[in-house]
Structure formats: C-alpha cells, structure tokens
Scaffold this motif. Structure first.
Motif, short mmCIF file in Angstrom:
data_model
loop_
_atom_site.label_atom_id
_atom_site.label_comp_id
_atom_site.label_asym_id
_atom_site.label_seq_id
_atom_site.Cartn_x
_atom_site.Cartn_y
_atom_site.Cartn_z
N LEU A 262 -32.53 -8.88 -92.04
CA LEU A 262 -33.71 -9.02 -92.89
C LEU A 262 -33.35 -9.01 -94.37
N GLY A 263 -32.26 -8.35 -94.74
CA GLY A 263 -31.84 -8.31 -96.13
C GLY A 263 -31.28 -9.63 -96.63
N LEU A 264 -30.97 -10.54 -95.73
CA LEU A 264 -30.42 -11.83 -96.13
C LEU A 264 -31.47 -12.77 -96.71
N PRO B 48 -34.89 -13.40 -98.97
CA PRO B 48 -35.67 -12.76 -100.05
C PRO B 48 -37.07 -12.27 -99.64
N THR C 53 -38.05 -10.90 -96.97
CA THR C 53 -38.01 -9.73 -96.10
C THR C 53 -37.08 -8.63 -96.63
N GLN C 54 -36.63 -8.75 -97.87
CA GLN C 54 -35.73 -7.73 -98.42
C GLN C 54 -36.42 -6.38 -98.58
N SER D 253 -36.38 -4.71 -95.28
CA SER D 253 -35.02 -4.27 -95.00
C SER D 253 -34.72 -2.95 -95.71
N GLU D 254 -35.11 -2.84 -96.97
CA GLU D 254 -34.86 -1.62 -97.73
C GLU D 254 -35.64 -0.44 -97.13
N GLN E 8 -33.84 0.60 -93.94
CA GLN E 8 -32.60 1.31 -94.26
C GLN E 8 -32.88 2.73 -94.71
#
Length: 54
Positions: free
Chosen positions: A15-17, A19, A21-22, A25-26, A29
């Motif tokens: 998901l961090g790859l 933009p 869905t960043q 992703s954060e 994490q």
C-alpha cells in the motif's frame, strides 16, 4: 500463523507504493508497531515471574 505475519508486513509495504494509499499504509504500520510493542512489553513484564526465587 506465518501467513498472518507475512500479511501484516506485506500489506503496508504494498500500500505504501501507491500515493493514494500511503496514509492507509502509515496507519497500518503504526498499528503493527503498537501491537509488537505491547507484546514485547508484556513479555518483559512477565520475565520476573518466570525466574524461581528460593
């Protein structure tokens, strides 16, 4: 069990790859880090109970 660990690590990475869905992703994490930190704190707190004192 292994599948769950891989999922917890792999999904935020993928998901961090992208933009859009960043932010998701954060968040994932941060939740994973809180889960691992809580488990580690509980383990460290249980260590004195594992040592037999005479």
């Amino acid at each position: 069990m292994v599948l769950a660990v891989v999922s917890y690590l792999f999904i935020p990475l993928v998901l961090g790859l992208f933009p859009p869905t960043q932010a998701v992703s954060e968040t994932l994490q941060a939740q994973n880090l809180a889960l691992i930190s809580g488990a580690l704190d509980a383990f460290v707190a249980a260590i004195p109970d594992l040592i037999p004192w005479p």
